[in-house]
Design a protein around this motif. Structure first.
Motif, PDB file in Angstrom:
ATOM      1  N   LEU B  26       0.851  -1.187   0.000  1.00  0.00           N
ATOM      2  CA  LEU B  26       0.000   0.000   0.000  1.00  0.00           C
ATOM      3  C   LEU B  26       0.885   1.234   0.000  1.00  0.00           C
ATOM      4  O   LEU B  26       1.875   1.291   0.733  1.00  0.00           O
ATOM      5  CB  LEU B  26      -0.866   0.041   1.269  1.00  0.00           C
ATOM      6  N   PHE B  27       0.541   2.197  -0.826  1.00  0.00           N
ATOM      7  CA  PHE B  27       1.222   3.493  -0.752  1.00  0.00           C
ATOM      8  C   PHE B  27       0.275   4.454  -0.055  1.00  0.00           C
ATOM      9  O   PHE B  27      -0.825   4.709  -0.548  1.00  0.00           O
ATOM     10  CB  PHE B  27       1.561   4.019  -2.142  1.00  0.00           C
ATOM     11  N   ALA B  28       0.679   4.951   1.103  1.00  0.00           N
ATOM     12  CA  ALA B  28      -0.154   5.933   1.787  1.00  0.00           C
ATOM     13  C   ALA B  28      -0.151   7.212   0.966  1.00  0.00           C
ATOM     14  O   ALA B  28       0.861   7.578   0.376  1.00  0.00           O
ATOM     15  CB  ALA B  28       0.412   6.205   3.181  1.00  0.00           C
ATOM     16  N   GLY B  35      -5.039   5.370   0.441  1.00  0.00           N
ATOM     17  CA  GLY B  35      -3.849   5.239  -0.383  1.00  0.00           C
ATOM     18  C   GLY B  35      -4.074   4.355  -1.598  1.00  0.00           C
ATOM     19  O   GLY B  35      -5.194   3.958  -1.899  1.00  0.00           O
ATOM     20  N   VAL B  36      -2.978   4.071  -2.299  1.00  0.00           N
ATOM     21  CA  VAL B  36      -3.052   3.223  -3.488  1.00  0.00           C
ATOM     22  C   VAL B  36      -2.641   1.804  -3.102  1.00  0.00           C
ATOM     23  O   VAL B  36      -1.622   1.606  -2.451  1.00  0.00           O
ATOM     24  CB  VAL B  36      -2.080   3.740  -4.577  1.00  0.00           C
ATOM     25  N   GLU B  37      -3.443   0.838  -3.522  1.00  0.00           N
ATOM     26  CA  GLU B  37      -3.064  -0.545  -3.301  1.00  0.00           C
ATOM     27  C   GLU B  37      -2.317  -1.007  -4.554  1.00  0.00           C
ATOM     28  O   GLU B  37      -2.930  -1.427  -5.542  1.00  0.00           O
ATOM     29  CB  GLU B  37      -4.286  -1.417  -3.044  1.00  0.00           C
ATOM     30  N   ALA B  38      -1.012  -0.876  -4.538  1.00  0.00           N
ATOM     31  CA  ALA B  38      -0.228  -1.162  -5.743  1.00  0.00           C
ATOM     32  C   ALA B  38      -0.173  -2.660  -6.014  1.00  0.00           C
ATOM     33  O   ALA B  38      -0.154  -3.079  -7.175  1.00  0.00           O
ATOM     34  CB  ALA B  38       1.179  -0.599  -5.591  1.00  0.00           C
ATOM     35  N   LEU B  39      -0.152  -3.466  -4.969  1.00  0.00           N
ATOM     36  CA  LEU B  39      -0.117  -4.918  -5.138  1.00  0.00           C
ATOM     37  C   LEU B  39      -0.982  -5.553  -4.060  1.00  0.00           C
ATOM     38  O   LEU B  39      -0.983  -5.112  -2.915  1.00  0.00           O
ATOM     39  CB  LEU B  39       1.323  -5.447  -4.998  1.00  0.00           C
ATOM     40  N   SER B  58       0.042  -0.451 -17.665  1.00  0.00           N
ATOM     41  CA  SER B  58       0.674   0.578 -16.859  1.00  0.00           C
ATOM     42  C   SER B  58      -0.038   0.717 -15.511  1.00  0.00           C
ATOM     43  O   SER B  58      -1.262   0.694 -15.456  1.00  0.00           O
ATOM     44  CB  SER B  58       0.613   1.908 -17.624  1.00  0.00           C
ATOM     45  N   GLY B  59       0.720   0.783 -14.455  1.00  0.00           N
ATOM     46  CA  GLY B  59       0.137   0.988 -13.132  1.00  0.00           C
ATOM     47  C   GLY B  59      -0.245  -0.295 -12.415  1.00  0.00           C
ATOM     48  O   GLY B  59      -0.822  -0.245 -11.334  1.00  0.00           O
ATOM     49  N   CYS B  60       0.091  -1.455 -12.984  1.00  0.00           N
ATOM     50  CA  CYS B  60      -0.305  -2.712 -12.340  1.00  0.00           C
ATOM     51  C   CYS B  60       0.709  -3.134 -11.280  1.00  0.00           C
ATOM     52  O   CYS B  60       0.555  -4.184 -10.662  1.00  0.00           O
ATOM     53  CB  CYS B  60      -0.485  -3.816 -13.369  1.00  0.00           C
ATOM     54  N   GLY B  61       1.738  -2.342 -11.071  1.00  0.00           N
ATOM     55  CA  GLY B  61       2.654  -2.624  -9.966  1.00  0.00           C
ATOM     56  C   GLY B  61       3.894  -3.402 -10.351  1.00  0.00           C
ATOM     57  O   GLY B  61       4.578  -3.948  -9.476  1.00  0.00           O
ATOM     58  N   LYS B  62       4.232  -3.445 -11.619  1.00  0.00           N
ATOM     59  CA  LYS B  62       5.426  -4.181 -12.050  1.00  0.00           C
ATOM     60  C   LYS B  62       6.689  -3.593 -11.415  1.00  0.00           C
ATOM     61  O   LYS B  62       7.506  -4.320 -10.840  1.00  0.00           O
ATOM     62  CB  LYS B  62       5.557  -4.140 -13.593  1.00  0.00           C
ATOM     63  N   SER B  63       6.829  -2.282 -11.549  1.00  0.00           N
ATOM     64  CA  SER B  63       8.024  -1.638 -10.976  1.00  0.00           C
ATOM     65  C   SER B  63       8.043  -1.800  -9.466  1.00  0.00           C
ATOM     66  O   SER B  63       9.095  -2.028  -8.861  1.00  0.00           O
ATOM     67  CB  SER B  63       8.044  -0.151 -11.321  1.00  0.00           C
ATOM     68  N   THR B  64       6.878  -1.684  -8.861  1.00  0.00           N
ATOM     69  CA  THR B  64       6.788  -1.828  -7.409  1.00  0.00           C
ATOM     70  C   THR B  64       7.254  -3.219  -6.985  1.00  0.00           C
ATOM     71  O   THR B  64       8.044  -3.360  -6.048  1.00  0.00           O
ATOM     72  CB  THR B  64       5.339  -1.584  -6.950  1.00  0.00           C
ATOM     73  N   LEU B  65       6.791  -4.240  -7.700  1.00  0.00           N
ATOM     74  CA  LEU B  65       7.168  -5.610  -7.364  1.00  0.00           C
ATOM     75  C   LEU B  65       8.683  -5.797  -7.509  1.00  0.00           C
ATOM     76  O   LEU B  65       9.345  -6.419  -6.680  1.00  0.00           O
ATOM     77  CB  LEU B  65       6.397  -6.592  -8.257  1.00  0.00           C
ATOM     78  N   ASP B 175      13.946  -3.299 -15.204  1.00  0.00           N
ATOM     79  CA  ASP B 175      12.655  -2.629 -15.322  1.00  0.00           C
ATOM     80  C   ASP B 175      12.557  -1.934 -16.672  1.00  0.00           C
ATOM     81  O   ASP B 175      13.075  -0.838 -16.846  1.00  0.00           O
ATOM     82  CB  ASP B 175      12.490  -1.625 -14.174  1.00  0.00           C
ATOM     83  N   GLU B 176      11.893  -2.556 -17.592  1.00  0.00           N
ATOM     84  CA  GLU B 176      11.760  -2.029 -18.957  1.00  0.00           C
ATOM     85  C   GLU B 176      13.072  -1.438 -19.450  1.00  0.00           C
ATOM     86  O   GLU B 176      13.117  -0.274 -19.851  1.00  0.00           O
ATOM     87  CB  GLU B 176      10.677  -0.952 -19.017  1.00  0.00           C
ATOM     88  N   PRO B 177      14.125  -2.238 -19.467  1.00  0.00           N
ATOM     89  CA  PRO B 177      15.439  -1.648 -19.725  1.00  0.00           C
ATOM     90  C   PRO B 177      15.564  -1.063 -21.130  1.00  0.00           C
ATOM     91  O   PRO B 177      16.341  -0.147 -21.333  1.00  0.00           O
ATOM     92  CB  PRO B 177      16.403  -2.830 -19.545  1.00  0.00           C
ATOM     93  N   THR B 208       8.342  -5.695 -18.735  1.00  0.00           N
ATOM     94  CA  THR B 208       8.161  -5.113 -20.059  1.00  0.00           C
ATOM     95  C   THR B 208       6.690  -4.817 -20.330  1.00  0.00           C
ATOM     96  O   THR B 208       5.795  -5.369 -19.697  1.00  0.00           O
ATOM     97  CB  THR B 208       8.717  -6.039 -21.161  1.00  0.00           C
ATOM     98  N   HIS B 209       6.453  -3.926 -21.274  1.00  0.00           N
ATOM     99  CA  HIS B 209       5.097  -3.662 -21.760  1.00  0.00           C
ATOM    100  C   HIS B 209       4.763  -4.552 -22.941  1.00  0.00           C
ATOM    101  O   HIS B 209       3.621  -4.666 -23.335  1.00  0.00           O
ATOM    102  CB  HIS B 209       4.995  -2.204 -22.247  1.00  0.00           C
ATOM    103  N   SER B 210       5.819  -5.112 -23.540  1.00  0.00           N
ATOM    104  CA  SER B 210       5.627  -5.800 -24.812  1.00  0.00           C
ATOM    105  C   SER B 210       5.439  -7.295 -24.592  1.00  0.00           C
ATOM    106  O   SER B 210       6.313  -7.983 -24.071  1.00  0.00           O
ATOM    107  CB  SER B 210       6.840  -5.546 -25.711  1.00  0.00           C
TER     108      SER B 210
END
Ligand SMILES: Nc1ncnc2c1ncn2[C@@H]1O[C@H](COP(=O)(O)OP(=O)(O)OP(=O)(O)O)[C@@H](O)[C@H]1O
Ligand SMILES: [Mg+2]
Lengths: 258, 268
Positions: B26-28, B35-39, B58-65, B175-177, B208-210
């Motif tokens: 959770l991001f407060a 807050g946002v429940e990222a995962l 986008s926004g599904c929490g990949k970077s967060t994970l 992360d999406e290098p 990745t997005h692809s």
């Protein structure tokens, strides 16, 4: 030739300077303006010759230069140190930063008479004035610079389990350097102003003193000559900083393309 | 040279397995509202030496994970272990590569690649030789003394990749290098990654997005969905290795891509 056609300013700018000088000389010679109010360029030139042949002149130049540089170095170094402490100790910053901003906004020249009272007629009061006026831009620029570290860059350092010290030395400090130098460049010019203003108030020696003395004596052509010397001094100091900036912050974008 | 599992000074010896157990993040929010429940309740298992791709909108929490696995963020609930030990902060057996190259403009390419060596306090002379070899490997030979801004985007990412490889981490998080690169450069970089992985057998987690990129590179594709960020499916990629671009023409490739796409369609 084509370069000149693309940039007519390269010719027109110096040409306009010459035209103004000639007009100014003409106006003065024709007697439309009294030479005591506005001396002709030829008379100002005589003034410059007088200054540079006088044995007493160099010491005034050195004194003002020394006051400026000493004030600038002391002010700059303490400003950078204060900024580093502020950025690293949150509470300290929260307490002190509002005062820094308040002082930054205040016109520091009002302090000159007080400094003379506190620190005497000599060099010390001028140095203190130079410090006071050159200090704050460096504090603020250093704080802003140190806080402009990119999120990803600090994530990278954290992912390497870097120590605070490593993060500061290898990332934050170099990131801040362009901003610090921008502050230092402003500050050096301000330090010169500070020294001169303090000399205006009271001093026995220095370029500021020469300006006030010659003005009282109505030797306006000499006042103009000193003004030219002061301007050149300012330009030289700024040029030195610009050079240092290019050497130290060699990676700054404008330097590559410029 | 690129053997992955030589122990690194100061790093725990791990085998590179990653376990994510019921992780919620959770991001407060700043203004006190919800807050946002990222995962939410994310479970992922990654075997040592596996190449796993995370795909999702986008926004599904990949970077967060990825940051959670790398110890750059703390989970709100749940547990992450890497090589059997719980992740409690950044660790030196995990190399991270971001979407931007994040090269320091005041350092030459070689100096940038040597940054981790300096930070780890390792011997510089031996590392310099190794860094040069890696730069050769990724096609940056002769550019060691260039500054980042003198390089193209693709070259900058190669330098960033070299900076990860120089410390031989058994685990690499990406992360999406190559997200910012053009299609052509991106494809070449992907082939290079595969080649490096083939030799080093690191555990690689690749965001990745692809969909096509994920299927082409990975052993397993973790499909994620948004609001809250969660795992929708884990798909094993039935393609042989080593892989070449030709593989993209195969029916198996198309079928796997389609399968992933279906799961993502459900997410909406
Ligand atoms: N530091 C943060 N503070 C607050 N909210 C955040 C933070 N980081 C991420 N979020 C939120 O968490 C959610 C997931 O973000 P994340 O960056 O992980 O998504 P992503 O899948 O990587 O997206 P993208 O593909 O666009 O990079 C988003 O709703 C985002 O707004
Ligand atoms: Mg992301």
């Amino acid at each position: 030739m084509s370069k000149l056609r693309d940039h007519p300013g390269l010719v027109l700018s110096p040409l306009s300077f010459v035209v103004v000088l000639v007009l100014w000389e003409g106006v003065s010679r024709a007697g439309w303006v009294a030479p005591i109010v506005l001396p002709p360029p030829s008379r100002v030139w005589d003034g410059l010759v007088i200054l540079f042949t006088a044995s007493w002149f160099p010491q005034h130049v050195w004194l003002t230069t020394a006051e400026t540089l000493i004030g600038f170095v002391i002010g700059g170094v303490t400003a950078i140190l204060l900024a580093i402490v502020m950025v690293n100790v949150r509470l300290f910053k929260e307490v002190v930063y509002p005062y820094v901003v308040a002082f930054q906004v205040m016109p520091k020249v009002v302090l000159a008479p007080i400094f003379i009272t506190w620190f005497g007629f000599g060099m010390e009061s001028k140095i203190v004035m130079a410090i006071a006026i050159s200090f704050f831009p460096v504090v603020i620029n250093t704080v802003v610079g140190l806080e402009s570290v990119e999120e990803n860059a600090s994530l990278l350092m954290r992912s390497l389990v870097a120590s605070r010290r490593q993060i500061f030395c290898k990332l934050a400090w170099p990131t801040a350097l362009p901003s610090i130098f921008a502050g230092l460049k402003t500050s050096l010019t301000l330090a010169l102003i500070g020294a001169l203003v303090a000399e205006f108030v009271t001093a026995k020696e220095g370029l500021g003193t020469l300006i006030t003395t010659f003005s009282f004596e109505l030797k306006v052509y000499l006042v103009f000559a000193v003004i030219i010397v002061v301007s050149v001094l300012g330009l030289v100091l700024y040029g030195l900083m610009e050079y240092l900036d290019r050497k130290v912050v060699f990676w700054r974008r404008s330097h590559f393309t410029g | 040279m690129l053997r992955a599992h030589e122990p690194i000074a100061g790093a725990p010896a791990t085998t590179g397995a990653i376990e994510v157990r019921r992780v919620t993040k959770l991001f407060a929010s700043r203004n006190g509202s919800a807050g946002v429940e990222a995962l939410r309740d994310v479970d992922v298992d990654i075997r040592p030496g596996q190449f796993v791709a995370f795909v999702g909108p986008s926004g599904c929490g990949k970077s967060t994970l990825l940051k959670l696995i790398g110890g750059l963020l703390d989970p709100t609930a749940g547990r992450i272990t890497v090589g059997g030990s719980e992740v409690a902060g950044p660790r030196r057996d995990i190399g991270v590569m971001f979407q931007a190259p994040v090269l320091f403009p005041w350092r030459t390419v070689l100096e940038n690649v040597l940054l981790p060596i300096e930070v780890f306090g390792l011997e510089r002379r031996a590392a310099t030789e190794k860094a040069r070899q890696i730069l050769n490997l990724v096609g940056l030979a002769g550019r060691e003394r260039a500054y980042p801004r003198e390089l193209s985007g693709g070259m900058q990412q190669r330098a960033a990749l070299s900076r990860v490889l120089v410390i031989d981490p058994p685990i690499i998080l990406m992360d999406e290098p190559f997200g910012a690169l053009d299609e052509f450069t991106r494809e070449r970089m992907n082939l290079e990654i595969l080649r490096i992985w083939q030799e080093g057998r690191q555990t690689i987690v690749f965001v990745t997005h692809s969909i096509a990129e994920a299927v082409f590179l990975a052993d397993r594709v973790v499909v994620m969905g948004t609001a809250p960020g969660r795992v929708l499916a884990v798909i094993d990629v039935p393609l042989p290795r080593p892989r070449s671009i030709d593989l993209m023409k195969s029916p198996e490739f198309a079928a796997t891509v389609f399968e992933v796409r279906e799961y993502l369609g459900v997410a909406r």
